[in-house]
Design a protein around this motif. Structure first.
Motif, PDB file in Angstrom:
ATOM      1  N   UNK A  43       0.861  -1.176   0.000  1.00 29.86           N
ATOM      2  CA  UNK A  43       0.000   0.000   0.000  1.00 29.86           C
ATOM      3  C   UNK A  43       0.901   1.230   0.000  1.00 29.86           C
ATOM      4  N   UNK A  44       0.589   2.178  -0.849  1.00 31.93           N
ATOM      5  CA  UNK A  44       1.339   3.433  -0.836  1.00 31.93           C
ATOM      6  C   UNK A  44       0.385   4.570  -0.531  1.00 31.93           C
ATOM      7  N   UNK A  45       0.901   5.552   0.169  1.00 30.71           N
ATOM      8  CA  UNK A  45       0.105   6.704   0.551  1.00 30.71           C
ATOM      9  C   UNK A  45       1.066   7.842   0.891  1.00 30.71           C
ATOM     10  N   UNK A  46       0.566   8.837   1.560  1.00 35.27           N
ATOM     11  CA  UNK A  46       1.428   9.934   2.006  1.00 35.27           C
ATOM     12  C   UNK A  46       0.855  10.492   3.297  1.00 35.27           C
ATOM     13  N   UNK A  47       1.668  11.263   3.989  1.00 39.04           N
ATOM     14  CA  UNK A  47       1.204  11.952   5.190  1.00 39.04           C
ATOM     15  C   UNK A  47       2.081  13.172   5.432  1.00 39.04           C
ATOM     16  N   UNK A  48       1.476  14.278   5.858  1.00 39.06           N
ATOM     17  CA  UNK A  48       2.285  15.403   6.326  1.00 39.06           C
ATOM     18  C   UNK A  48       3.115  14.934   7.519  1.00 39.06           C
ATOM     19  N   UNK A  49       4.286  15.515   7.698  1.00 42.64           N
ATOM     20  CA  UNK A  49       5.186  15.070   8.764  1.00 42.64           C
ATOM     21  C   UNK A  49       5.904  16.247   9.388  1.00 42.64           C
ATOM     22  N   UNK A  50       6.515  15.964  10.534  1.00 36.34           N
ATOM     23  CA  UNK A  50       7.531  16.843  11.116  1.00 36.34           C
ATOM     24  C   UNK A  50       8.682  15.954  11.545  1.00 36.34           C
TER      25      UNK A  50
END
Length: 176
Positions: A43-50
């Protein structure tokens, strides 16, 4: 001129570009996630990060498939990549791929509060809203090892501190 000579000439001209791993991360607001489920389905996705110290943090919902995969401690890889519109050569986009160990951060812990504050400063007031939703959890992504590429002939191994270990110059590109 034949194709073999052209390829050999290109290999000779390809020179490593000074690595700028930390700058790539600083220019990026979200991370691409690659996870697998219990059956090994990717599964591929994305997320905002710090990033706090050397750890990446994402605030993600259990409604997303990748969150369950992360919470279950499955193998995970993250990628930072140069924006397509900013690249001079689509085949040589600057990119950093890191194997990471994922772990859930306890809600309302000191780490939770520090990171959620930083997420809000980086990504805006929406973080206040989603951090209160009970299906959102905070995941720490601890780098293990990776690779960084910033052009043809310019690929590097990266350690858990996101420092360059060595130039990957042992294999030249070959053509038929």
């Amino acid at each position: 001129m034949n194709h073999t000579n052209t390829q050999e000439e290109a290999n000779r001209k390809a020179k490593p570009v000074v690595p700028k791993v930390k700058e790539l991360i600083e220019r990026t607001k979200s991370v691409i996630l690659a996870t697998v489920d219990a059956e090994g389905v990717p599964n591929s996705s994305y997320a905002p990060f710090v990033q706090v110290n050397n750890t990446l943090y994402i605030l993600v919902s259990f409604m997303a498939k990748h969150t369950k995969n992360l919470a279950d401690g499955r193998k995970t890889s993250v990628m930072f990549i140069e924006d397509e519109s900013a690249t001079k050569q689509i085949y040589a986009r600057e990119r950093l791929t890191i194997e990471v160990e994922a772990s859930q951060v306890e809600r309302d812990s000191e780490t939770w509060n520090t990171v959620v504050t930083q997420l809000k400063e980086t990504h805006g007031k929406v973080v206040d809203v989603i951090a209160e939703m009970q299906d959102f959890i905070l995941i720490a992504l601890q780098p293990v090892k990776g690779s960084y590429v910033n052009g043809f002939g310019s690929a590097y191994f990266v350690d858990e501190n996101l420092e360059i270990l060595e130039h990957r110059n042992d294999v030249n590109h070959q053509s038929k």
